[in-house]
Design an enzyme around this catalytic site. Structure first.
Site, mmCIF file in Angstrom:
data_model
loop_
_atom_site.group_PDB
_atom_site.id
_atom_site.type_symbol
_atom_site.label_atom_id
_atom_site.label_comp_id
_atom_site.label_asym_id
_atom_site.label_seq_id
_atom_site.Cartn_x
_atom_site.Cartn_y
_atom_site.Cartn_z
ATOM 1 N N ASP A 37 26.218 -28.411 -13.844
ATOM 2 C CA ASP A 37 25.111 -29.076 -12.954
ATOM 3 C C ASP A 37 25.218 -28.791 -11.571
ATOM 4 O O ASP A 37 24.916 -29.397 -10.777
ATOM 5 C CB ASP A 37 25.297 -30.515 -13.183
ATOM 6 C CG ASP A 37 26.741 -30.869 -12.813
ATOM 7 O OD1 ASP A 37 27.618 -30.023 -12.438
ATOM 8 O OD2 ASP A 37 26.954 -32.408 -12.714
ATOM 9 N N HIS A 230 29.318 -0.060 -6.429
ATOM 10 C CA HIS A 230 28.837 -1.384 -6.339
ATOM 11 C C HIS A 230 30.031 -2.363 -6.459
ATOM 12 O O HIS A 230 30.286 -3.156 -7.379
ATOM 13 C CB HIS A 230 27.921 -2.072 -7.574
ATOM 14 C CG HIS A 230 26.271 -1.567 -7.023
ATOM 15 N ND1 HIS A 230 25.542 -1.569 -7.870
ATOM 16 C CD2 HIS A 230 26.008 -1.164 -5.974
ATOM 17 C CE1 HIS A 230 24.143 -1.145 -7.210
ATOM 18 N NE2 HIS A 230 24.492 -0.906 -6.037
ATOM 19 N N ASP A 258 21.427 -4.240 6.639
ATOM 20 C CA ASP A 258 22.133 -3.619 5.373
ATOM 21 C C ASP A 258 22.834 -2.531 6.110
ATOM 22 O O ASP A 258 22.519 -1.294 6.383
ATOM 23 C CB ASP A 258 20.997 -2.971 4.479
ATOM 24 C CG ASP A 258 21.773 -2.514 3.251
ATOM 25 O OD1 ASP A 258 23.088 -2.497 3.237
ATOM 26 O OD2 ASP A 258 20.991 -1.727 2.460
ATOM 27 N N HIS A 337 23.355 8.903 -5.248
ATOM 28 C CA HIS A 337 22.509 7.909 -4.954
ATOM 29 C C HIS A 337 21.398 8.279 -3.812
ATOM 30 O O HIS A 337 21.338 9.445 -3.371
ATOM 31 C CB HIS A 337 22.831 6.281 -4.407
ATOM 32 C CG HIS A 337 23.953 6.701 -3.180
ATOM 33 N ND1 HIS A 337 23.390 6.876 -1.881
ATOM 34 C CD2 HIS A 337 25.267 6.498 -2.950
ATOM 35 C CE1 HIS A 337 24.365 6.798 -1.091
ATOM 36 N NE2 HIS A 337 25.433 6.628 -1.791
ATOM 37 N N HIS A 341 16.303 2.966 1.351
ATOM 38 C CA HIS A 341 15.310 2.356 0.990
ATOM 39 C C HIS A 341 14.570 1.346 1.832
ATOM 40 O O HIS A 341 15.052 1.235 2.998
ATOM 41 C CB HIS A 341 15.924 1.217 -0.120
ATOM 42 C CG HIS A 341 17.138 0.583 0.116
ATOM 43 N ND1 HIS A 341 16.972 -0.352 1.160
ATOM 44 C CD2 HIS A 341 18.407 1.161 0.369
ATOM 45 C CE1 HIS A 341 18.198 -1.009 1.297
ATOM 46 N NE2 HIS A 341 19.190 -0.034 0.983
ATOM 47 N N HIS A 348 16.544 -4.555 -0.464
ATOM 48 C CA HIS A 348 15.720 -3.737 -1.239
ATOM 49 C C HIS A 348 14.469 -4.344 -1.168
ATOM 50 O O HIS A 348 13.897 -4.716 -2.356
ATOM 51 C CB HIS A 348 16.143 -3.323 -2.458
ATOM 52 C CG HIS A 348 17.585 -2.846 -2.248
ATOM 53 N ND1 HIS A 348 18.513 -2.770 -3.613
ATOM 54 C CD2 HIS A 348 18.196 -1.920 -1.504
ATOM 55 C CE1 HIS A 348 19.558 -2.419 -3.245
ATOM 56 N NE2 HIS A 348 19.788 -1.950 -2.055
ATOM 57 N N GLU A 372 21.494 6.115 4.255
ATOM 58 C CA GLU A 372 22.868 6.060 3.951
ATOM 59 C C GLU A 372 23.547 7.203 2.942
ATOM 60 O O GLU A 372 23.773 6.736 1.829
ATOM 61 C CB GLU A 372 22.945 4.496 3.199
ATOM 62 C CG GLU A 372 21.641 4.445 2.078
ATOM 63 C CD GLU A 372 21.893 3.169 1.342
ATOM 64 O OE1 GLU A 372 22.999 2.730 0.947
ATOM 65 O OE2 GLU A 372 20.865 2.303 1.675
ATOM 66 N N TYR A 376 31.723 10.568 -2.587
ATOM 67 C CA TYR A 376 32.717 9.809 -3.202
ATOM 68 C C TYR A 376 33.584 10.687 -4.135
ATOM 69 O O TYR A 376 32.882 11.402 -4.901
ATOM 70 C CB TYR A 376 31.826 8.626 -3.970
ATOM 71 C CG TYR A 376 30.810 7.937 -2.998
ATOM 72 C CD1 TYR A 376 31.226 6.890 -2.440
ATOM 73 C CD2 TYR A 376 29.551 8.337 -3.068
ATOM 74 C CE1 TYR A 376 30.148 6.233 -1.881
ATOM 75 C CE2 TYR A 376 28.565 7.905 -2.174
ATOM 76 C CZ TYR A 376 28.835 6.778 -1.723
ATOM 77 O OH TYR A 376 27.986 5.958 -0.909
ATOM 78 N N ARG A 394 30.504 6.134 2.960
ATOM 79 C CA ARG A 394 29.353 6.130 3.229
ATOM 80 C C ARG A 394 28.967 5.431 4.660
ATOM 81 O O ARG A 394 29.709 4.572 5.237
ATOM 82 C CB ARG A 394 28.619 5.009 2.196
ATOM 83 C CG ARG A 394 26.946 4.842 2.325
ATOM 84 C CD ARG A 394 26.360 4.014 1.393
ATOM 85 N NE ARG A 394 27.001 2.867 0.839
ATOM 86 C CZ ARG A 394 27.636 2.613 -0.055
ATOM 87 N NH1 ARG A 394 28.128 3.460 -0.888
ATOM 88 N NH2 ARG A 394 27.908 0.943 -0.050
ATOM 89 N N GLU A 396 25.640 3.824 6.759
ATOM 90 C CA GLU A 396 24.443 3.470 6.642
ATOM 91 C C GLU A 396 23.748 2.460 8.058
ATOM 92 O O GLU A 396 24.530 1.739 8.354
ATOM 93 C CB GLU A 396 24.463 2.187 5.509
ATOM 94 C CG GLU A 396 23.000 1.751 5.188
ATOM 95 C CD GLU A 396 23.199 0.909 3.887
ATOM 96 O OE1 GLU A 396 24.121 0.172 3.344
ATOM 97 O OE2 GLU A 396 22.059 0.631 3.348
HETATM 98 N N1 GLY Z 1 24.094 -2.716 0.187
HETATM 99 C C1 GLY Z 1 22.880 -2.252 -0.821
HETATM 100 C C2 GLY Z 1 22.586 -0.829 -0.368
HETATM 101 O O1 GLY Z 1 23.138 -0.359 0.508
HETATM 102 O O2 GLY Z 1 21.540 -0.505 -0.825
HETATM 103 MN MN MN Z 2 21.180 0.136 1.500
HETATM 104 MN MN MN Z 3 24.287 -1.266 2.271
#
Ligand code: GLY
Ligand code: MN
Ligand code: MN
Length: 427
Positions: A37, A230, A258, A337, A341, A348, A372, A376, A394, A396
């Site tokens: 709940d 992720h 982000d 990747h 975005h 996103h 970004e 890796y 990475r 970003e």
């Molecule tokens: N944090 C999600 C991305 O970088 O797209």
């Molecule tokens: Mn991102």
């Molecule tokens: Mn990100």
């Protein structure tokens, strides 16, 4: 702050896009059960919020369009002293009528009855056709006499692509809180800590500075964990001489940031870490410098792949002829990747990348996107020189497209090797 006038303007723009003799509806979010709940913290639906700025659940916005006019009608939860005692004050119909510049306000209990009237004689229906929400399903059933159904979400998402000055200010505020969080982690001692301790520090910065929430589940990935794209377990110890990839962004007044930074646990990069880091950073800077109206996101993606491939050949990570490596997309093993975005009310932002004519939408003034690039290298990848194994990087940033170029909204979050080493706690 976004004014009620601005919300009204958005509704007016949307209403103009709807056909005559139509009805359109968009619902608020519902509470999502966490367990038994207890619920997850409530987050308003981004499209509903974009059109209203209203935060309460159990509400709906309806457009009733006849031949000559459009009526906007907001449905809100009715006042209920007993329930409000438990879950907090509701705005109620009277206050909502004063606050929101809609034509009419009714209580949500009246929605069904009113919809029955609104649908009569309508030729087109607009709602979120991809939704699994019971309320949408019921509405579709109730209005089955209307033959043409269109997805209202597409129109809203297209509008969300271009940010207004007030939206940009909120994104800037989210980024500024995120900056404090990343800098706070850089400045603190990390050896002997677990990933979640840094996460707690980040969340403390977010919440104590007024960010309602994080914009997505943060990643705090030490060493090889950064090679899980992720990685959200965030529960391992941080190891001396390794890097930490931190992808964390606050959400401020429903607007996202982000940001990813990759920093050394002990405050100093090793020479192999430096080489890989420099490649990712140089790539990121070059891609950001390309940003201006009319450039396509696919141009940025292609350039990033080219630069990273060339760099990886130099470092001995990829072997062979450049053209062949590009043709075979060999970079994908290490850079799997996209370059970035759209970002806004959602991290996103679901604004379109392709137009109705199937052509890619080029960058334009007022769009906000992330850049970004990353590399890796798994610790068990024997095809790569040993010194690079187990490193994931990475970087970003969040970029606003301006009239003739770009503004890096997150430029104050340090990212050169020199800046990071000089701000970092050394141990
Ligand atoms: N944090 C999600 C991305 O970088 O797209
Ligand atoms: Mn991102
Ligand atoms: Mn990100």
């Amino acid at each position: 702050m976004i004014t009620q006038k601005e919300y009204k303007k958005r509704r007016d723009i949307l209403a103009k896009k709807l056909s005559k003799n139509s009805i359109g509806i968009i619902f608020s979010s519902t509470y999502k059960t966490r367990s038994n709940d207890t619920d997850y913290p409530y987050r308003q639906d981004s499209n509903f919020y974009y059109l209203t700025g209203f935060k309460e659940d159990n509400s709906a916005l309806v457009f009733v369009k006849t031949k000559n006019e459009t009526k906007t009608v907001l449905f809100v939860q009715k006042k209920d002293a007993q329930l409000e005692l438990w879950t907090g004050k509701r705005m109620g119909k009277k206050k909502a009528k004063k606050r929101f510049l809609v034509d009419e306000v009714f209580v949500s209990d009246d929605l069904q009855k009113r919809l029955e009237k609104y649908v009569v004689g309508k030729k087109t229906l607009y709602c979120d056709l991809s939704s699994k929400d019971k309320r949408v399903k019921r509405f579709l059933k109730q209005s089955s006499a209307i033959k043409t159904q269109k997805n209202i979400i597409h129109f809203i998402q297209e509008m969300r692509l271009i940010k207004s000055p007030s939206e940009i200010n909120l994104i800037k505020k989210a980024i500024s809180i995120t900056k404090d969080a990343h800098h706070s982690v850089m400045k603190s001692k990390k050896i002997g800590k677990k990933e979640y301790e840094l996460l707690a520090q980040i969340e403390y910065e977010f919440k104590s500075k007024g960010a309602y929430s994080d914009a997505y589940t943060s990643i705090v990935a030490g060493g090889n964990n950064a090679n899980t794209l992720h990685y959200i377990k965030n529960n391992k110890p941080l190891i001396d001489k390794e890097l930490i990839l931190i992808d964390a962004g606050s959400e401020y007044k429903h607007y996202a940031s982000d940001i990813t930074r990759t920093i050394p646990v002990n405050g100093k990069f090793t020479s192999s870490q430096k080489k890989l880091y420099k490649l990712v950073l140089d790539t990121q800077l070059e891609i950001i410098s390309m940003i201006k109206p009319h450039v396509k996101r696919s141009d940025l993606q292609k350039k990033a792949e080219e630069l990273l491939t060339k760099g990886m050949i130099k470092l001995g990570i990829l072997k062979g002829n450049y053209k062949k490596l590009i043709k075979k997309q060999k970079h994908k093993k290490y850079y799997p990747h996209g370059i970035g975005h759209w970002m806004g009310l959602d991290v996103h932002d679901p604004a379109p990348y392709i137009n109705y004519d199937d052509k890619e939408i080029p960058l334009d003034k007022g769009m906000v996107l992330t850049i970004e690039p990353g590399l890796y290298i798994d610790k068990n990848d024997k095809s790569v020189p040993k010194k690079y194994r187990g490193i994931g990087i990475r970087i970003e940033d969040n970029i606003l497209v301006t009239k003739d170029g770009y503004e890096n909204l997150s430029k104050d979050i340090v990212k050169t090797i020199k800046e990071i080493e000089s701000i970092s706690f050394k141990s």
